[in-house]
Enzyme design. Structure first.
Site, PDB file in Angstrom:
ATOM      1  N   ASP A 191      21.320  37.886  38.289  1.00 50.92           N
ATOM      2  CA  ASP A 191      20.307  37.560  38.758  1.00 50.92           C
ATOM      3  C   ASP A 191      18.850  37.740  38.106  1.00 50.92           C
ATOM      4  OD1 ASP A 191      21.795  36.808  41.063  1.00 50.92           O
ATOM      5  OD2 ASP A 191      22.904  38.587  41.371  1.00 50.92           O
ATOM      6  N   ASP A 245      53.857  40.529  30.390  1.00 47.76           N
ATOM      7  CA  ASP A 245      53.591  38.776  30.918  1.00 47.76           C
ATOM      8  C   ASP A 245      51.841  37.908  30.745  1.00 47.76           C
ATOM      9  OD1 ASP A 245      52.987  40.348  33.365  1.00 47.76           O
ATOM     10  OD2 ASP A 245      54.087  38.429  34.527  1.00 47.76           O
ATOM     11  N   ASN A 260      60.486  43.394  40.811  1.00 44.80           N
ATOM     12  CA  ASN A 260      59.551  42.615  39.264  1.00 44.80           C
ATOM     13  C   ASN A 260      58.195  42.649  40.419  1.00 44.80           C
ATOM     14  OD1 ASN A 260      58.143  40.521  37.101  1.00 44.80           O
ATOM     15  ND2 ASN A 260      57.671  41.158  38.300  1.00 44.80           N
ATOM     16  N   GLN A 275      61.979  46.203  36.053  1.00 44.41           N
ATOM     17  CA  GLN A 275      60.685  46.764  35.365  1.00 44.41           C
ATOM     18  C   GLN A 275      60.713  47.415  34.403  1.00 44.41           C
ATOM     19  OE1 GLN A 275      56.438  44.774  37.490  1.00 44.41           O
ATOM     20  NE2 GLN A 275      57.041  43.073  35.678  1.00 44.41           N
ATOM     21  N   GLU A 285      41.683  43.898  36.692  1.00 49.19           N
ATOM     22  CA  GLU A 285      42.757  43.815  36.468  1.00 49.19           C
ATOM     23  C   GLU A 285      42.916  44.467  34.928  1.00 49.19           C
ATOM     24  OE1 GLU A 285      46.398  41.074  35.997  1.00 49.19           O
ATOM     25  OE2 GLU A 285      44.748  39.948  36.115  1.00 49.19           O
ATOM     26  N   ASP A 312      52.858  49.080  38.053  1.00 57.69           N
ATOM     27  CA  ASP A 312      52.309  48.752  38.526  1.00 57.69           C
ATOM     28  C   ASP A 312      51.864  50.594  39.668  1.00 57.69           C
ATOM     29  OD1 ASP A 312      50.585  46.477  38.580  1.00 57.69           O
ATOM     30  OD2 ASP A 312      52.134  46.121  38.306  1.00 57.69           O
ATOM     31  N   ASP A 322      21.400  33.373  42.364  1.00 56.41           N
ATOM     32  CA  ASP A 322      22.049  33.156  41.837  1.00 56.41           C
ATOM     33  C   ASP A 322      23.614  32.129  42.782  1.00 56.41           C
ATOM     34  OD1 ASP A 322      24.493  34.650  42.129  1.00 56.41           O
ATOM     35  OD2 ASP A 322      24.607  34.473  39.553  1.00 56.41           O
TER      36      ASP A 322
END
Length: 616
Positions: free
Chosen positions: A30, A360, A232, A243, A554, A196, A21
């Protein structure tokens, strides 16, 4: 067995045959023969079969090519490495280093010139009282075409709004002429983020990177001292927003991992954490409400500038009709404050507060966040209070002096006891046998099912009896194939009928929720449940990495167990050529943490990709 290969030749032939691909990856999608014969420079051959092993070969060739090599010796053991071992090794040996940044001459170009730099100007904002940083960045400014802006002593929402059209990076701690290093989430998240960082720190400590974890605590303390809060992220438009608070846990875990850091360091960061608790979270009528519990409450003016295009269209359409304007005209007049609209102002107070919560976005918090005593925030502040008590009693002979006075462990334990009593009085539902967010305007307890309702297990602020009841609800309403869903299916269906999907809602799942819940279950003796949920999450990650060229994204759709999540911002960590060299920060950490919890037989099951439903 080791094979010496010509990199460019082997890479070209492999991609031509197997990457059907043309995406510069070898995945299960593939349509190649799934069998490739390598030829060493000595004339030896070996046939590699299967998507996973072929993608490993591709990755090893790419790593060598990135180093500028023409030939490479690749051990067969790396090509045919067990999946859990390979993923964990790549995180430990490659990903953390690739995600490490500094705000100094060496690292500045990686950040000021990235895709968040909305203008052609490279710009850095430096604190009013950090004279050394001002001199340092002014000295290197011309070399990097860098505009250095010194922030005012008083950073107001009005000032922040005035510089939203001139965005830039915020400086972090310097030691001499070297920036204190930190780890970024990855992809477009190319700066130091608030919550994070704590979760990344868990993975770093497990992988022996105390230096990086300590550096992140130091940078957080710099932010508190110079920007008034943990941000943040260190971008100019985040100056009014913090945060979720994890600093006390971060400090405690770093120091307990390596006490040779020294008590002087612990004393300094503990004093700063207490300052954050008192000046950020416990200010009445802001983040502390009249009932003694807390809320997220981000200040600011206007529309958050970092949001994706079109995010607020449905909201703005309503107000455009009200003011008989087009959406673009409304935005222009509202942002300039030519139009004042209290209801729209209130909506954006809630929206910024939602972003301060880290979630969010979610329909749980949309247009209501600043009115909620949330379970998650109050659990985290309870943990602050008990952490402060522990650290003061254990390391400072039960007496800790700051500019604000002398603290004992009992002082903080009393605060924790009072918070726990308020949480049980206000946030606990005897009928539903769980904690829920409380609306301070309506004076009603919500019944919205969220993974955040289980934070008291992690913070250890519920009784064993409450935990027993909560775990029944957790395993029946939130457990899905790939772990824990961020919200219950019923709650999100009731609240979001006819609305777009939000990324922090069912059917998606996120690393921080998994990690906190595993730890919470272990706190109350639920080892079997913790192992099952950790296995489900790691199975999903492992299977996805095996099928999709090592991809560590993520977030996931934990119901369908896929990284193909397109709600809102897409899925960071899925776009790369040949090999991911970074994964995604807290996903990497969740993998290392999950492996540290699972018994050996379950890790063997992961390597064989045994479906969790066949085990549990």
């Amino acid at each position: 067995m080791i094979f010496r290969l010509l990199i460019s030749k082997t890479l070209a032939e492999l991609l031509l045959q197997e990457d059907t691909d043309g995406d510069k990856k070898i995945t299960k999608e593939d349509q190649g023969p799934k069998s490739f014969e390598i030829l060493s420079t000595e004339g030896r051959t070996y046939k590699i079969k299967g998507t996973y092993f072929l993608s490993n070969l591709l990755q090893e060739l790419a790593l060598a090519k990135n180093k500028g090599l023409e030939e490479v010796e690749i051990p067969l053991s790396k090509i045919e490495e067990e999946p859990t071992q390979r993923i964990s090794r790549m995180i430990r040996e490659v990903f953390w280093d690739d995600l490490t940044r500094t705000i100094d001459e060496k690292g500045i170009s990686n950040i000021v010139g990235d895709d968040k730099a909305e203008s052609v100007v490279n710009r850095i904002y430096v604190p009013y009282l950090d004279y050394a940083a001002q001199d340092y960045f002014k000295k290197i400014a011309s070399k990097y075409d860098l505009e250095v802006v010194v922030l005012p002593a008083d950073i107001t929402p009005e000032y922040v709004k005035s510089i939203n059209t001139k965005p830039g990076i915020l400086s972090l701690k310097l030691e001499g002429e070297n920036g204190v290093p930190f780890v970024v989430p990855g992809g477009r998240f190319n700066e130091m983020y608030g919550w994070d960082s704590y979760f990344e720190g868990i993975g770093l400590l497990l992988d022996g990177r105390v230096d990086l974890a300590k550096g992140m605590v130091d940078n957080f303390c710099y932010q508190i001292e110079h920007y008034g809060k943990i941000l943040n992220a260190n971008r100019s438009y985040y100056l009014t927003r913090t945060q979720p608070p994890f600093l006390s846990s971060f400090i405690r875990e770093v120091y307990q991992t390596d006490e040779s850091i020294g008590k002087k360091w612990l004393e300094g960061v503990l004093e700063t954490a207490i300052k954050e608790y008192e000046t950020v979270w416990m200010v009445p009528k802001k983040r502390q409400t009249e009932n003694g519990l807390n809320r997220y409450f981000a200040e600011g003016i206007g529309i958050p500038p970092e949001t994706e295009p079109g995010h607020f269209v449905e909201v703005l359409e309503e107000y455009a009709k009200k003011h008989e304007l087009t959406i673009s005209d409304l935005v222009e007049k509202y942002q300039s404050r030519e139009i004042r609209d209290e209801d729209l102002d209130t909506y954006f107070v809630h929206d910024r507060s939602l972003r301060e919560s880290g979630h969010d976005t979610s329909w749980r918090l949309d247009d209501v966040c600043a009115d909620l005593n949330t379970v998650d925030l109050n659990s985290l502040l309870y943990k602050y209070e008990t952490d402060f008590a522990y650290l003061i009693e254990t390391y400072f002979c039960d007496k800790f002096r700051t500019d604000g006075g002398i603290y004992t462990s009992q002082y903080w334990l009393t605060k924790a006891k009072n918070r726990k009593e308020r949480m049980n009085s206000i946030l606990w539902s005897e009928k539903l046998q769980n904690y829920f967010d409380f609306n301070i305007k309506s004076k009603l307890l919500t019944d919205f099912g969220s993974a955040t309702n289980f934070y008291p297990l992690w913070a250890k602020c519920c009784s064993q009896e409450q935990a027993n009841q909560m775990v029944v609800l957790l395993m029946s309403n939130f457990k899905v194939k790939g772990g824990i869903a961020s919200t219950s299916k019923r709650s999100i269906e009731e609240l979001s009928k006819g609305k777009v999907q939000r990324q922090w809602d069912y059917p998606n799942g996120w690393a921080p929720h998994q990690m906190l819940i595993w730890k919470g279950l272990l706190n109350y003796g639920f080892e079997k449940e913790a192992h099952e949920l950790a296995y489900r999450w790691l199975w999903m990650i492992t299977r996805n990495a095996v099928d999709y060229n090592g991809t560590i994204p993520e977030k996931y759709d934990v119901v369908s167990c896929t990284h193909k999540v397109y709600a809102e911002y897409g899925n960071v960590g899925t776009e790369f050529d040949y090999i991911t060299t970074s994964g995604f920060g807290w996903m990497n950490a969740s993998y290392q943490y999950g492996l540290s919890l699972l018994p050996k037989n379950r890790i063997a099951n992961l390597d064989e990709l045994v479906d969790p439903d066949a085990i549990f």
